[in-house]
Scaffold this motif. Sequence first.
Motif, PDB file in Angstrom:
ATOM      1  N   GLY A   1      44.276  36.849  44.316  1.00  0.00           N
ATOM      2  CA  GLY A   1      44.491  37.673  43.588  1.00  0.00           C
ATOM      3  C   GLY A   1      42.651  37.873  42.502  1.00  0.00           C
ATOM      4  O   GLY A   1      41.991  37.651  43.171  1.00  0.00           O
ATOM      5  N   GLY A   2      42.971  38.469  41.045  1.00  0.00           N
ATOM      6  CA  GLY A   2      41.365  39.524  40.324  1.00  0.00           C
ATOM      7  C   GLY A   2      41.634  38.460  38.709  1.00  0.00           C
ATOM      8  O   GLY A   2      42.456  37.941  38.919  1.00  0.00           O
ATOM      9  N   ARG A   3      41.397  39.141  38.339  1.00  0.00           N
ATOM     10  CA  ARG A   3      41.204  39.141  36.840  1.00  0.00           C
ATOM     11  C   ARG A   3      42.471  38.942  36.297  1.00  0.00           C
ATOM     12  O   ARG A   3      43.220  38.514  35.110  1.00  0.00           O
ATOM     13  N   GLY A   4      43.480  39.779  37.302  1.00  0.00           N
ATOM     14  CA  GLY A   4      44.741  40.443  36.643  1.00  0.00           C
ATOM     15  C   GLY A   4      45.570  38.588  36.563  1.00  0.00           C
ATOM     16  O   GLY A   4      46.986  38.626  35.973  1.00  0.00           O
TER      17      GLY A   4
ATOM     18  N   ALA B   1      40.467  35.163  46.307  1.00  0.00           N
ATOM     19  CA  ALA B   1      40.454  36.190  45.292  1.00  0.00           C
ATOM     20  C   ALA B   1      39.405  36.469  44.585  1.00  0.00           C
ATOM     21  O   ALA B   1      38.383  36.997  46.008  1.00  0.00           O
ATOM     22  N   SER B   2      39.647  37.796  43.784  1.00  0.00           N
ATOM     23  CA  SER B   2      38.449  38.328  43.553  1.00  0.00           C
ATOM     24  C   SER B   2      36.972  37.802  42.938  1.00  0.00           C
ATOM     25  O   SER B   2      37.016  36.740  42.592  1.00  0.00           O
ATOM     26  N   ARG B   3      35.994  37.937  42.755  1.00  0.00           N
ATOM     27  CA  ARG B   3      35.060  37.692  41.565  1.00  0.00           C
ATOM     28  C   ARG B   3      35.352  37.347  40.794  1.00  0.00           C
ATOM     29  O   ARG B   3      34.451  36.593  40.321  1.00  0.00           O
TER      30      ARG B   3
ATOM     31  N   LEU C   1      36.977  30.695  47.356  1.00  0.00           N
ATOM     32  CA  LEU C   1      38.081  31.844  47.634  1.00  0.00           C
ATOM     33  C   LEU C   1      37.787  33.103  47.672  1.00  0.00           C
ATOM     34  O   LEU C   1      38.372  34.052  47.706  1.00  0.00           O
ATOM     35  N   GLN C   2      36.232  33.141  47.511  1.00  0.00           N
ATOM     36  CA  GLN C   2      35.987  34.611  46.978  1.00  0.00           C
ATOM     37  C   GLN C   2      35.651  35.629  48.433  1.00  0.00           C
ATOM     38  O   GLN C   2      35.430  35.006  49.071  1.00  0.00           O
ATOM     39  N   ILE C   3      35.777  37.064  47.894  1.00  0.00           N
ATOM     40  CA  ILE C   3      36.156  38.191  49.319  1.00  0.00           C
ATOM     41  C   ILE C   3      35.412  39.183  48.834  1.00  0.00           C
ATOM     42  O   ILE C   3      35.669  39.640  47.470  1.00  0.00           O
ATOM     43  N   GLY C   4      34.270  39.499  49.149  1.00  0.00           N
ATOM     44  CA  GLY C   4      33.599  40.938  49.011  1.00  0.00           C
ATOM     45  C   GLY C   4      32.368  40.173  49.374  1.00  0.00           C
ATOM     46  O   GLY C   4      31.952  39.975  50.669  1.00  0.00           O
ATOM     47  N   GLN C   5      31.674  41.269  49.119  1.00  0.00           N
ATOM     48  CA  GLN C   5      30.101  41.992  49.851  1.00  0.00           C
ATOM     49  C   GLN C   5      29.855  40.416  49.563  1.00  0.00           C
ATOM     50  O   GLN C   5      29.086  39.840  50.765  1.00  0.00           O
ATOM     51  N   THR C   6      29.852  39.644  48.366  1.00  0.00           N
ATOM     52  CA  THR C   6      29.145  38.177  48.020  1.00  0.00           C
ATOM     53  C   THR C   6      30.138  36.957  48.475  1.00  0.00           C
ATOM     54  O   THR C   6      29.558  36.363  47.796  1.00  0.00           O
ATOM     55  N   GLY C   7      31.160  37.727  48.476  1.00  0.00           N
ATOM     56  CA  GLY C   7      32.084  36.449  49.708  1.00  0.00           C
ATOM     57  C   GLY C   7      32.759  36.415  50.646  1.00  0.00           C
ATOM     58  O   GLY C   7      31.357  36.216  51.631  1.00  0.00           O
TER      59      GLY C   7
ATOM     60  N   LYS D   1      49.845  47.135  37.412  1.00  0.00           N
ATOM     61  CA  LYS D   1      49.801  47.409  36.299  1.00  0.00           C
ATOM     62  C   LYS D   1      49.338  48.625  36.032  1.00  0.00           C
ATOM     63  O   LYS D   1      49.721  50.079  35.291  1.00  0.00           O
ATOM     64  N   ASP D   2      47.748  49.169  36.272  1.00  0.00           N
ATOM     65  CA  ASP D   2      46.557  50.660  36.569  1.00  0.00           C
ATOM     66  C   ASP D   2      47.413  51.754  37.522  1.00  0.00           C
ATOM     67  O   ASP D   2      46.648  50.453  38.298  1.00  0.00           O
ATOM     68  N   PRO D   3      48.163  52.278  37.483  1.00  0.00           N
ATOM     69  CA  PRO D   3      48.502  53.458  38.922  1.00  0.00           C
ATOM     70  C   PRO D   3      47.192  53.950  39.078  1.00  0.00           C
ATOM     71  O   PRO D   3      47.211  54.227  40.417  1.00  0.00           O
TER      72      PRO D   3
HETATM   73  P1  FAD Z   1      39.594  43.671  37.295  1.00  0.00           P
HETATM   74  O1  FAD Z   1      37.519  44.628  37.664  1.00  0.00           O
HETATM   75  O2  FAD Z   1      38.857  43.342  35.430  1.00  0.00           O
HETATM   76  O3  FAD Z   1      40.026  44.293  37.740  1.00  0.00           O
HETATM   77  C1  FAD Z   1      41.790  43.611  36.941  1.00  0.00           C
HETATM   78  C2  FAD Z   1      42.592  44.029  37.858  1.00  0.00           C
HETATM   79  O4  FAD Z   1      43.646  43.002  37.550  1.00  0.00           O
HETATM   80  C3  FAD Z   1      43.413  45.798  36.692  1.00  0.00           C
HETATM   81  O5  FAD Z   1      42.697  46.472  37.540  1.00  0.00           O
HETATM   82  C4  FAD Z   1      44.614  45.465  35.680  1.00  0.00           C
HETATM   83  O6  FAD Z   1      44.858  46.432  35.794  1.00  0.00           O
HETATM   84  C5  FAD Z   1      44.887  44.464  36.463  1.00  0.00           C
HETATM   85  N1  FAD Z   1      45.590  43.802  35.783  1.00  0.00           N
HETATM   86  C6  FAD Z   1      45.397  43.314  34.875  1.00  0.00           C
HETATM   87  N2  FAD Z   1      46.708  41.879  34.359  1.00  0.00           N
HETATM   88  C7  FAD Z   1      47.822  42.379  35.470  1.00  0.00           C
HETATM   89  C8  FAD Z   1      49.292  42.108  35.756  1.00  0.00           C
HETATM   90  N3  FAD Z   1      49.502  40.948  34.910  1.00  0.00           N
HETATM   91  N4  FAD Z   1      50.253  42.664  36.631  1.00  0.00           N
HETATM   92  C9  FAD Z   1      49.054  43.907  37.700  1.00  0.00           C
HETATM   93  N5  FAD Z   1      47.577  44.127  37.452  1.00  0.00           N
HETATM   94  C10 FAD Z   1      47.475  43.305  36.536  1.00  0.00           C
HETATM   95  N6  FAD Z   1      33.592  41.297  43.495  1.00  0.00           N
HETATM   96  C11 FAD Z   1      34.553  40.985  44.619  1.00  0.00           C
HETATM   97  O7  FAD Z   1      35.314  40.833  44.214  1.00  0.00           O
HETATM   98  N7  FAD Z   1      34.144  39.701  45.480  1.00  0.00           N
HETATM   99  C12 FAD Z   1      31.995  40.196  45.741  1.00  0.00           C
HETATM  100  O8  FAD Z   1      32.095  40.093  46.895  1.00  0.00           O
HETATM  101  C13 FAD Z   1      31.696  41.048  44.269  1.00  0.00           C
HETATM  102  N8  FAD Z   1      30.237  40.508  44.862  1.00  0.00           N
HETATM  103  C14 FAD Z   1      29.330  41.505  43.916  1.00  0.00           C
HETATM  104  C15 FAD Z   1      28.160  41.337  44.082  1.00  0.00           C
HETATM  105  C16 FAD Z   1      27.263  42.157  43.752  1.00  0.00           C
HETATM  106  C17 FAD Z   1      25.762  42.115  43.142  1.00  0.00           C
HETATM  107  C18 FAD Z   1      27.514  42.643  41.732  1.00  0.00           C
HETATM  108  C19 FAD Z   1      27.240  43.720  40.594  1.00  0.00           C
HETATM  109  C20 FAD Z   1      29.540  42.454  41.817  1.00  0.00           C
HETATM  110  C21 FAD Z   1      30.240  42.172  42.547  1.00  0.00           C
HETATM  111  N9  FAD Z   1      31.586  41.553  42.610  1.00  0.00           N
HETATM  112  C22 FAD Z   1      32.170  40.839  43.451  1.00  0.00           C
HETATM  113  C23 FAD Z   1      31.895  42.098  41.448  1.00  0.00           C
HETATM  114  C24 FAD Z   1      32.427  43.370  41.423  1.00  0.00           C
HETATM  115  O9  FAD Z   1      32.118  44.855  41.010  1.00  0.00           O
HETATM  116  C25 FAD Z   1      34.482  43.712  40.351  1.00  0.00           C
HETATM  117  O10 FAD Z   1      33.901  42.823  39.277  1.00  0.00           O
HETATM  118  C26 FAD Z   1      35.039  42.762  40.591  1.00  0.00           C
HETATM  119  O11 FAD Z   1      35.582  42.498  42.174  1.00  0.00           O
HETATM  120  C27 FAD Z   1      36.205  42.822  39.682  1.00  0.00           C
HETATM  121  O12 FAD Z   1      37.023  41.100  39.695  1.00  0.00           O
HETATM  122  P2  FAD Z   1      38.886  41.813  39.705  1.00  0.00           P
HETATM  123  O13 FAD Z   1      39.433  43.547  40.311  1.00  0.00           O
HETATM  124  O14 FAD Z   1      39.488  40.839  39.504  1.00  0.00           O
HETATM  125  O15 FAD Z   1      38.416  42.690  38.027  1.00  0.00           O
END
Ligand code: FAD
Length: 323
Positions: A209-212, A235-237, A249-255, A289-291
């Motif tokens: 799960g992400g910020r969404g 999860a995303s960060r 739960l963080q997955i990614g470069q720093t997870g 949600k965003d194509p």
């Molecule tokens: P957002 O970018 O905000 O995306 C949220 C998404 O949810 C959007 O695409 C939106 O369209 C969608 N959404 C919203 N509501 C809904 C809904 N109801 N249904 C469907 N879709 C919806 N990130 C990581 O994940 N892992 C890492 O290890 C990591 N390491 C990092 C290291 C560094 C040095 C830096 C600078 C950043 C790092 N990041 C990492 C952060 C990364 O750059 C992003 O900021 C982060 O991944 C964004 O998380 P997100 O996709 O959940 O949020």
Amino acid sequence: MSRKVLVLGEVRDQQLRNVSFEAIAAGKTISEGGEVVAVLVGENVASLTSELFHYGADRVVTVENEKLLTYTPDGYSQALISVIEEEKPEGIVFGHTSLGKDLSPKIAAKLNSGLISDATAIEIAGGNIVFTRPIYSGKAFEKKIVTDGLIFATIRPNNINPLKKDETKTGETSSLSVEIKDLRTIVKEVVRKASEGVDLSEAKVVIAGGRGVKSEEGFEPLKELANVLGGAVGASRGACDADYCDYSLQIGQTGKVVTPDLYIACGISGAIQHLAGMSNAKVIVAINKDPEANIFKVADYGIVGDLFEVVPLLTEEFRKLQI
Ligand code: FAD
């Protein structure tokens, strides 16, 4: 040329982690018909030896000591260096887990050896043992060979298939007594954050799960889907930073880096740092949600829609398949 290869059997909660069996398979390839010796380090671990044989180990060495009950770099490196001095292997394989990542450079430095870390494939080609490993946060892969000396590698979990389990297979077990001294750290207590369910790094299915997901409660439908599929929640960060879930739960470069058979990204935009931790999953499904979301560029299947509608529908359908 056949070799003796030492493989670390990684134990957690008195159980062998799957990556141990994958390491045995990697050890078999490196050994080129030689011997694969699995090593078990800990306390009361001798009961786990049979499973190592079932997955292909030729021999097992145990090092048991109450000071090895929990992992410490000092304790484990002393135990393993003693086994290495005794066995004199030509190859060593650890899992590229938190433990393996911490321990392998320490041991490699002590042995004055090189280390190929995070291998995702091992093959014999042109008379060489060729390791494939990701570089540039998984955007490219490099192939490496060891030209001289010890072949020491860590393998990424879920990438190298274990050998077929053969419950009739047995082998010779020996124990090595090692005096563990000068521990600079002592583990007083282990506090688990993500204690429930399947281990994220080894899960065959990950629902992330992400910020969404918008809140801590927003993770509930994801947990339900993970339960039905026998998977783990990641999860995303973005979600961790927003306090919707724990950083474990963080997955990614720093997870964590995961390579499941199925990765379902829910409400994750697909930032490069997130892709670094999951883009090697075998099948990626993205729900967003965003194509135009970047995650669709790496997805095998994309669903443009609201995750709060799509995820429960998926759960319902998968549940029907289970009946
Ligand atoms: P957002 O970018 O905000 O995306 C949220 C998404 O949810 C959007 O695409 C939106 O369209 C969608 N959404 C919203 N509501 C809904 C809904 N109801 N249904 C469907 N879709 C919806 N990130 C990581 O994940 N892992 C890492 O290890 C990591 N390491 C990092 C290291 C560094 C040095 C830096 C600078 C950043 C790092 N990041 C990492 C952060 C990364 O750059 C992003 O900021 C982060 O991944 C964004 O998380 P997100 O996709 O959940 O949020």
